[in-house]
Design an enzyme around this catalytic site. Structure first.
Site, mmCIF file in Angstrom:
data_model
loop_
_atom_site.group_PDB
_atom_site.id
_atom_site.type_symbol
_atom_site.label_atom_id
_atom_site.label_comp_id
_atom_site.label_asym_id
_atom_site.label_seq_id
_atom_site.Cartn_x
_atom_site.Cartn_y
_atom_site.Cartn_z
ATOM 1 N N TYR A 242 0.802 -1.231 0.000
ATOM 2 C CA TYR A 242 0.000 0.000 0.000
ATOM 3 C C TYR A 242 0.834 1.279 0.000
ATOM 4 C CZ TYR A 242 -4.642 -2.010 0.195
ATOM 5 O OH TYR A 242 -5.812 -2.659 -0.136
ATOM 6 N N GLU A 328 -2.113 -30.509 10.899
ATOM 7 C CA GLU A 328 -2.415 -29.809 9.651
ATOM 8 C C GLU A 328 -3.588 -28.837 9.802
ATOM 9 O OE1 GLU A 328 -4.229 -30.668 5.179
ATOM 10 O OE2 GLU A 328 -3.521 -32.362 6.378
ATOM 11 N N ASP A 380 -4.121 -34.970 7.135
ATOM 12 C CA ASP A 380 -5.180 -35.724 6.460
ATOM 13 C C ASP A 380 -4.581 -36.870 5.655
ATOM 14 O OD1 ASP A 380 -7.159 -34.061 7.434
ATOM 15 O OD2 ASP A 380 -7.249 -32.813 5.633
#
Length: 499
Positions: A242, A328, A380
Site C-alpha cells: 500500500y 495440519e 489428512d
C-alpha cells in the site's frame, strides 16, 4: 422565630448526609472489580503418561545421542549438520569467505524427480558427493543466504544502489543481477533432504521495455526496505504493497520482489523486516521471552498463542515436552487445545492452518533445533496432507534459497495414514473417493525423492492410490468428538506407531 429543637436536629442530619455524599463536580472513583472465580479446568498428567510416552522418549534420547556424537565430531554427516562446513569452508551461518553461497552445480541427472503440482518442471537432483566433486573441479555454486543484522542488510542495499548509480552516470541505464528462482534452477539434495537454489542468474534491465516495470518495482522495494531498516521497525507485506499501489498494482508483484531482494543481498527474508500476518498457532508445554515479555503457552487461553512473525525476537526457549505434535488442520488443533491434551501427555501442539507460512516453518525449525525433541505429524490421509508435510521437511521452491532455516528434517508421520482407515475400522460414510486429480497427484508423489527414500511412506501412499480412498482427521470424530485425544493419539504414542 428560632427553629424548634426537632427542626434543628433534622437540618443537622441533612448537613451530615450532604457532607458524606460525593460532590456532583467530583465523581467518586469506581470500585475495583472483584477477582473473577477461576473457571479454568484443571487437567492433570494422565495416569498412564509414562507408559504412553515411553516410545516417544526413546526417540527423543536417540535424537540427543546423535546430536552429542555430531557435536563431538564422531558422526559422518552432511550440511552444517552434514559436513558442509569442512568440505566448503563455510561457517555456522553459511558464509564462505564473506560470500553467501556454497560450492555446487545445477545439472540434469537421471534421478530427476517431479516438481510441484502447479509447475510440471522436474526438480533437478544432485547427491552431496556430486556437489563436492563438481566444486573441487571448479564447478558452479548453490545460493545459500545467511542471517544478517539490520546494519549489514542496509550496507548490502546501499552497495546495490551504488552499482546502479555508477551505471546511470556512465549513461548505460542500469540493470540488476538477480539469482534465478525459476523451477529449472531448483535442486534437491537427498543427503540434506531439502531443496536448494542453483547457480543460474538473470538480469533485470531498466532499458528493456519488457523488464523496465519490474526493474522499477525492484528499486522501489529496495528503497522502502532501506527506510524500514533505518527505523528499526517491522512492517507487513500488505503495508509494503500500500505504500505504492499504482506502481505495484497487485500484491503478488511486491511479494515476489521481496524474495528477489533477499537473494540479491544474501540475507534471509525475515532480515528484511517485512513479514506476513499471523497465521500459525502454538499451545502446550513451552515458554519463551518475546521482545522481553514472558510467554507461557499453557496459559494463553483455549486457542493458544499466535506464532509471531518476528522469530528473531524470541529467546530463552524452555520446555519439558516429550514431543511436538504438528497438526495440519485448525479444527484438529482446537480439539487438542480445548481438551488440554498437552497437560495429560506433555507436548507442544502447533498448526499453520493448512499450507504453512514462513513464520510457522521457521518457528518449528527453531524450537526443534534448540529443544532436541521429535516432531510427530498429524495430517489428512490424502496426497495434499503429504505435500504439506514435505514443505515442512524439504522446503518450498519459492524460498529454496532459505531452506536451511525453514526446514525441519526427520518429521515422523503419525497419522492419519491410509492403513489407519482399516486398522481403526473407519466407517464407509467417513471415507471419501479420490478424484482423478487426487490420484494423479498421488502418483506424482510416488516419484518424489522425499517419499522414495522412505519405503514405509511409499507403502502407505501405494495403499492410498490403490484403494482410491482418502479421509480427513475429523473423520475420527465418528467414534466420538474426543476420540482423537482420548483413544487414537494415546494408542499411537503407546505403540510408537509412526513412520
Amino acid at each position: 422565630m428560632p427553629p424548634s429543637k426537632r427542626a434543628k436536629r433534622s437540618m443537622d442530619s441533612l448537613a451530615t448526609v450532604a457532607a458524606a455524599s460525593p460532590s456532583a463536580t467530583e465523581p467518586s472513583s469506581p470500585k475495583p472489580p472483584s477477582k473473577p472465580v477461576s473457571k479454568r479446568r484443571v487437567v492433570k498428567l494422565a495416569d498412564d503418561a509414562d507408559e504412553v510416552l515411553a516410545e516417544c522418549r526413546k526417540l527423543q534420547d536417540e535424537l540427543r545421542r546423535k546430536q552429542i556424537k555430531k557435536d563431538a565430531g564422531e558422526e559422518d554427516s552432511s550440511d552444517d549438520e552434514w559436513g558442509l562446513d569442512d568440505d566448503f569452508g563455510i561457517g555456522k551461518g553459511g558464509k564462505k569467505n564473506g560470500k553467501t553461497s556454497i560450492g555446487a552445480v545445477a545439472v540434469k541427472t537421471d534421478l530427476d524427480t517431479k516438481g510441484d503440482f502447479k509447475n510440471k518442471t522436474k526438480t533437478q537432483q544432485l547427491s552431496l558427493s556430486e556437489v563436492k566433486s563438481k566444486t573441487s573441479a571448479g564447478g558452479k555454486t548453490i545460493v545459500e543466504v545467511v542471517e544478517m543484522n539490520s546494519t549489514e542488510v542496509i550496507e548490502g542495499i546501499e552497495n546495490v544502489a551504488m552499482t546502479v548509480a555508477h551505471q546511470v552516470l556512465a549513461k548505460q541505464g542500469f540493470q540488476l543481477d538477480i539469482p534465478s528462482r525459476a523451477a529449472s534452477n531448483q535442486i534437491y539434495i537427498p543427503e540434506l533432504d531439502r531443496i536448494v537454489l542453483g547457480d543460474k542468474r538473470g538480469t533485470r534491465s531498466f532499458l528493456n521495455v519488457k523488464e523496465a516495470r519490474k526493474a522499477a518495482i525492484t528499486t522501489r522495494v529496495l528503497q522502502l526496505i532501506h527506510a524500514v531498516l533505518q527505523k528499526r521497525i517491522h512492517i507487513t507485506k500488505r503495508d509494503l504493497f500500500y505504500t505504492d499501489v499504482k506502481l505495484f498494482v497487485d500484491q503478488t508483484e511486491s511479494d515476489g520482489v521481496l524474495d528477489d531482494v533477499a537473494t540479491m543481498i544474501g540475507c534471509t527474508r525475515s532480515n528484511l523486516h517485512v513479514v506476513a500476518s499471523d497465521k500459525g498457532l502454538v499451545v502446550g508445554r513451552i515458554s519463551f521471552y518475546e521482545d522481553g515479555d514472558f510467554i507461557d503457552c499453557t496459559k494463553m487461553g483455549v486457542g493458544g498463542k499466535a506464532i509471531p512473525p518476528y522469530i528473531d525476537k524470541i529467546e530463552n526457549i524452555q520446555s519439558d515436552a516429550a514431543f511436538i505434535l504438528l497438526v495440519e488442520k485448525e479444527a484438529a488443533y482446537m480439539r487438542m487445545a480445548e481438551d488440554r491434551f498437552y497437560m495429560r501427555y506433555p507436548c507442544i501442539v502447533i498448526t499453520a492452518k493448512g499450507q504453512p507460512d514462513v513464520a510457522s516453518r521457521m518457528f518449528l525449525s527453531r524450537i526443534t533445533s534448540e529443544l532436541k525433541i521429535p516432531v510427530l505429524a498429524l495430517v489428512d490421509s490424502d496426497p495434499y496432507g503429504l505435500k504439506i508435510l514435505s514443505v515442512y521437511m524439504s522446503g518450498s521452491k519459492n524460498m529454496s534459497y532459505d531452506s536451511a532455516s525453514l526446514t525441519t528434517p526427520n518429521i515422523k508421520w503419525l497419522g492419519l495414514r491410509p492403513s489407519d482407515l482399516d486398522r481403526y475400522n473407519l466407517p464407509e460414510q467417513c471415507r471419501l473417493k479420490m478424484t482423478e486429480s487426487d490420484i494423479k497427484t498421488g502418483k506424482e508423489l510416488l516419484q518424489e525423492a522425499f517419499i522414495m527414500k522412505n519405503p514405509k511412506w511409499m507403502k502407505e501412499l501405494q495403499i492410498m492410490v490403490k484403494t482410491k480412498e482418502k479421509a480427513e482427521i475429523q473423520a475420527l470424530s465418528s467414534f466420538g468428538f474426543q476420540y482423537v485425544t482420548e483413544v487414537y493419539l494415546p494408542r499411537k504414542l503407546r505403540e510408537g506407531d509412526w513412520i
